[in-house]
Design a protein around this motif. Structure first.
Motif, PDB file in Angstrom:
ATOM      1  N   ASP A  22     -42.148 -41.224 -65.628  1.00 19.35           N
ATOM      2  CA  ASP A  22     -41.089 -42.048 -65.055  1.00 19.35           C
ATOM      3  C   ASP A  22     -41.225 -42.234 -63.542  1.00 19.35           C
ATOM      4  N   LEU A  23     -41.749 -41.216 -62.857  1.00 22.56           N
ATOM      5  CA  LEU A  23     -41.930 -41.315 -61.411  1.00 22.56           C
ATOM      6  C   LEU A  23     -43.307 -41.854 -61.030  1.00 22.56           C
ATOM      7  N   ARG A  24     -44.164 -42.039 -62.038  1.00 24.03           N
ATOM      8  CA  ARG A  24     -45.506 -42.614 -61.856  1.00 24.03           C
ATOM      9  C   ARG A  24     -46.362 -41.807 -60.868  1.00 24.03           C
ATOM     10  N   THR A  25     -46.318 -40.486 -61.040  1.00 17.99           N
ATOM     11  CA  THR A  25     -47.132 -39.612 -60.200  1.00 17.99           C
ATOM     12  C   THR A  25     -47.403 -38.304 -60.930  1.00 17.99           C
ATOM     13  N   VAL A  26     -48.386 -37.575 -60.472  1.00 12.65           N
ATOM     14  CA  VAL A  26     -48.650 -36.227 -60.960  1.00 12.65           C
ATOM     15  C   VAL A  26     -48.029 -35.276 -59.948  1.00 12.65           C
ATOM     16  N   LEU A  27     -47.115 -34.452 -60.412  1.00 11.28           N
ATOM     17  CA  LEU A  27     -46.425 -33.523 -59.523  1.00 11.28           C
ATOM     18  C   LEU A  27     -47.316 -32.334 -59.185  1.00 11.28           C
ATOM     19  N   PRO A  28     -47.148 -31.793 -57.982  1.00 10.29           N
ATOM     20  CA  PRO A  28     -47.911 -30.598 -57.627  1.00 10.29           C
ATOM     21  C   PRO A  28     -47.574 -29.445 -58.586  1.00 10.29           C
ATOM     22  N   ILE A  29     -48.585 -28.682 -58.950  1.00  7.21           N
ATOM     23  CA  ILE A  29     -48.400 -27.572 -59.890  1.00  7.21           C
ATOM     24  C   ILE A  29     -47.372 -26.585 -59.365  1.00  7.21           C
ATOM     25  N   GLU A  30     -47.420 -26.271 -58.072  1.00  4.31           N
ATOM     26  CA  GLU A  30     -46.473 -25.285 -57.536  1.00  4.31           C
ATOM     27  C   GLU A  30     -45.032 -25.795 -57.620  1.00  4.31           C
ATOM     28  N   LEU A  31     -44.820 -27.098 -57.477  1.00 13.68           N
ATOM     29  CA  LEU A  31     -43.466 -27.632 -57.626  1.00 13.68           C
ATOM     30  C   LEU A  31     -43.014 -27.515 -59.074  1.00 13.68           C
ATOM     31  N   TRP A  61     -32.182 -42.884 -57.718  1.00 14.30           N
ATOM     32  CA  TRP A  61     -31.030 -43.165 -56.856  1.00 14.30           C
ATOM     33  C   TRP A  61     -31.459 -43.166 -55.384  1.00 14.30           C
ATOM     34  N   MET A  62     -32.208 -42.129 -54.963  1.00 13.53           N
ATOM     35  CA  MET A  62     -32.624 -42.037 -53.567  1.00 13.53           C
ATOM     36  C   MET A  62     -33.575 -43.178 -53.195  1.00 13.53           C
ATOM     37  N   SER A  63     -34.443 -43.562 -54.118  1.00  8.43           N
ATOM     38  CA  SER A  63     -35.352 -44.675 -53.865  1.00  8.43           C
ATOM     39  C   SER A  63     -34.566 -45.952 -53.589  1.00  8.43           C
ATOM     40  N   ASP A  64     -33.576 -46.235 -54.414  1.00 11.23           N
ATOM     41  CA  ASP A  64     -32.733 -47.415 -54.209  1.00 11.23           C
ATOM     42  C   ASP A  64     -31.993 -47.335 -52.875  1.00 11.23           C
ATOM     43  N   PHE A  65     -31.469 -46.148 -52.568  1.00  5.93           N
ATOM     44  CA  PHE A  65     -30.714 -45.931 -51.336  1.00  5.93           C
ATOM     45  C   PHE A  65     -31.597 -46.182 -50.104  1.00  5.93           C
ATOM     46  N   VAL A  66     -32.789 -45.616 -50.086  1.00  4.15           N
ATOM     47  CA  VAL A  66     -33.696 -45.764 -48.945  1.00  4.15           C
ATOM     48  C   VAL A  66     -34.206 -47.200 -48.851  1.00  4.15           C
ATOM     49  N   PRO A  71     -31.523 -45.277 -41.494  1.00 11.61           N
ATOM     50  CA  PRO A  71     -31.998 -45.184 -40.117  1.00 11.61           C
ATOM     51  C   PRO A  71     -32.908 -43.990 -39.825  1.00 11.61           C
ATOM     52  N   VAL A  72     -32.950 -42.984 -40.713  1.00  9.49           N
ATOM     53  CA  VAL A  72     -33.723 -41.779 -40.412  1.00  9.49           C
ATOM     54  C   VAL A  72     -34.818 -41.495 -41.432  1.00  9.49           C
ATOM     55  N   ILE A  73     -34.552 -41.710 -42.720  1.00  4.27           N
ATOM     56  CA  ILE A  73     -35.564 -41.413 -43.749  1.00  4.27           C
ATOM     57  C   ILE A  73     -36.685 -42.444 -43.595  1.00  4.27           C
ATOM     58  N   PRO A  74     -37.892 -41.972 -43.204  1.00  2.92           N
ATOM     59  CA  PRO A  74     -38.922 -42.894 -42.741  1.00  2.92           C
ATOM     60  C   PRO A  74     -39.787 -43.572 -43.792  1.00  2.92           C
ATOM     61  N   ARG A  75     -39.787 -43.080 -45.017  1.00  7.76           N
ATOM     62  CA  ARG A  75     -40.696 -43.630 -46.019  1.00  7.76           C
ATOM     63  C   ARG A  75     -39.973 -43.843 -47.348  1.00  7.76           C
ATOM     64  N   SER A  76     -40.618 -44.610 -48.195  1.00 11.80           N
ATOM     65  CA  SER A  76     -40.071 -44.872 -49.522  1.00 11.80           C
ATOM     66  C   SER A  76     -40.077 -43.591 -50.355  1.00 11.80           C
ATOM     67  N   VAL A  77     -39.348 -43.630 -51.445  1.00 16.03           N
ATOM     68  CA  VAL A  77     -39.188 -42.490 -52.346  1.00 16.03           C
ATOM     69  C   VAL A  77     -39.635 -42.916 -53.742  1.00 16.03           C
ATOM     70  N   LEU A  78     -40.286 -41.996 -54.432  1.00 18.48           N
ATOM     71  CA  LEU A  78     -40.692 -42.265 -55.817  1.00 18.48           C
ATOM     72  C   LEU A  78     -39.479 -42.662 -56.643  1.00 18.48           C
ATOM     73  N   PRO A  79     -39.615 -43.594 -57.557  1.00 19.83           N
ATOM     74  CA  PRO A  79     -40.838 -44.107 -58.153  1.00 19.83           C
ATOM     75  C   PRO A  79     -41.507 -45.247 -57.401  1.00 19.83           C
ATOM     76  N   ASP A  80     -41.043 -45.596 -56.187  1.00 23.65           N
ATOM     77  CA  ASP A  80     -41.751 -46.628 -55.421  1.00 23.65           C
ATOM     78  C   ASP A  80     -43.171 -46.148 -55.139  1.00 23.65           C
ATOM     79  N   PRO A  81     -44.162 -47.010 -55.258  1.00 19.05           N
ATOM     80  CA  PRO A  81     -45.560 -46.616 -55.045  1.00 19.05           C
ATOM     81  C   PRO A  81     -45.762 -45.956 -53.681  1.00 19.05           C
ATOM     82  N   GLY A  82     -46.434 -44.814 -53.679  1.00 22.21           N
ATOM     83  CA  GLY A  82     -46.718 -44.089 -52.444  1.00 22.21           C
ATOM     84  C   GLY A  82     -45.530 -43.373 -51.852  1.00 22.21           C
ATOM     85  N   GLY A  83     -44.433 -43.331 -52.593  1.00 25.27           N
ATOM     86  CA  GLY A  83     -43.211 -42.733 -52.063  1.00 25.27           C
ATOM     87  C   GLY A  83     -43.221 -41.214 -52.040  1.00 25.27           C
ATOM     88  N   MET A  84     -42.270 -40.666 -51.299  1.00 23.92           N
ATOM     89  CA  MET A  84     -42.062 -39.223 -51.249  1.00 23.92           C
ATOM     90  C   MET A  84     -41.337 -38.788 -52.515  1.00 23.92           C
TER      91      MET A  84
END
Length: 154
Positions: A22-31, A61-66, A71-84
Motif C-alpha cells: 500500500d505504501l509502495r516501498t520496502v520498509l527497513p528491517i529494523e523498523l 493522511w499525512m501525505s495528503d496533509f503535506v 511550512p515546516v515538513i520539507p518533503r513528501s510522505v509515502l505513498p507519494d513516490p520518494g516520500g518519507m
C-alpha cells in the motif's frame, strides 16, 4: 531496545506485506522489528509507534496533509513516490519520519510541533529510539522517561 522498554503486552502477528504494497516501498528491517514489538502502542503516555494496523492510514493522511502545503515538513510522505515514512507521533503533536538516504539507509527526522521546526538526525530508528529512551538523544525536547515503561493499546 527491549532492555530499556521491557516486553510489550502483545505482539503483532500481522504481516508487513500489505503495508509495503500500500505504501509502495520496502520498509527497513529494523523498523519492521520495532513495529512488530511496539507498534500500535502508546509508550509511557508519550510516544506512539505505528504498527501494521495503523501505518498505512497514518501515512496516507499525512501525505495528503503535506501535499496541501506545510511550512515546516520539507518533503513528501509515502505513498507519494520518494516520500518519507511517517512512523509515529508524540502526545504533544510531534510527527516522526524516516527519510531514505539511499543504499537502504533510513534515518529519523521529526516535525517538532512545540518548537515549530524540523529535526534531522543521521541515526536509524533503533539507534535513535535507544538514545531517546536512555536519555542520550533529543534530551532538549523529549521527556524524562519513567522506569519501568508502560504501554497502552490502540
Amino acid at each position: 531496545m527491549q532492555d530499556l522498554l521491557g516486553a510489550p503486552p502483545v505482539r503483532s502477528e500481522v504481516s508487513f506485506g500489505a503495508v509495503e504494497r500500500d505504501l509502495r516501498t520496502v520498509l527497513p528491517i529494523e523498523l519492521r522489528k520495532v513495529c512488530s514489538l511496539y507498534g500500535d502502542l502508546l509508550i509511557s503516555d508519550y510516544l506512539f509507534i505505528f504498527g501494521q494496523r495503523s501505518m498505512v492510514a497514518k501515512n496516507v493522511w499525512m501525505s495528503d496533509f503535506v501535499r496541501g502545503g506545510h511550512p515546516v515538513i520539507p518533503r513528501s510522505v509515502l505513498p507519494d513516490p520518494g516520500g518519507m515514512l511517517h512512523w509515529g507521533h508524540s502526545v504533544e503533536g510531534d510527527k516522526f519520519f524516516l527519510e531514505h538516504r539511499g543504499n537502504g539507509k533510513w534515518v529519523v527526522s521529526a516535525f517538532r510541533r512545540s518548537w515549530g521546526d524540523w529535526y534531522a538526525s543521521e541515526q536509524p530508528v533503533v539507534d535513535w529510539l535507544i538514545g531517546v529512551f536512555s536519555g542520550a538523544v533529543a534530551t532538549d525536547w523529549m521527556p524524562e522517561w519513567p522506569k519501568p515503561h508502560w504501554f497502552e493499546g490502540q
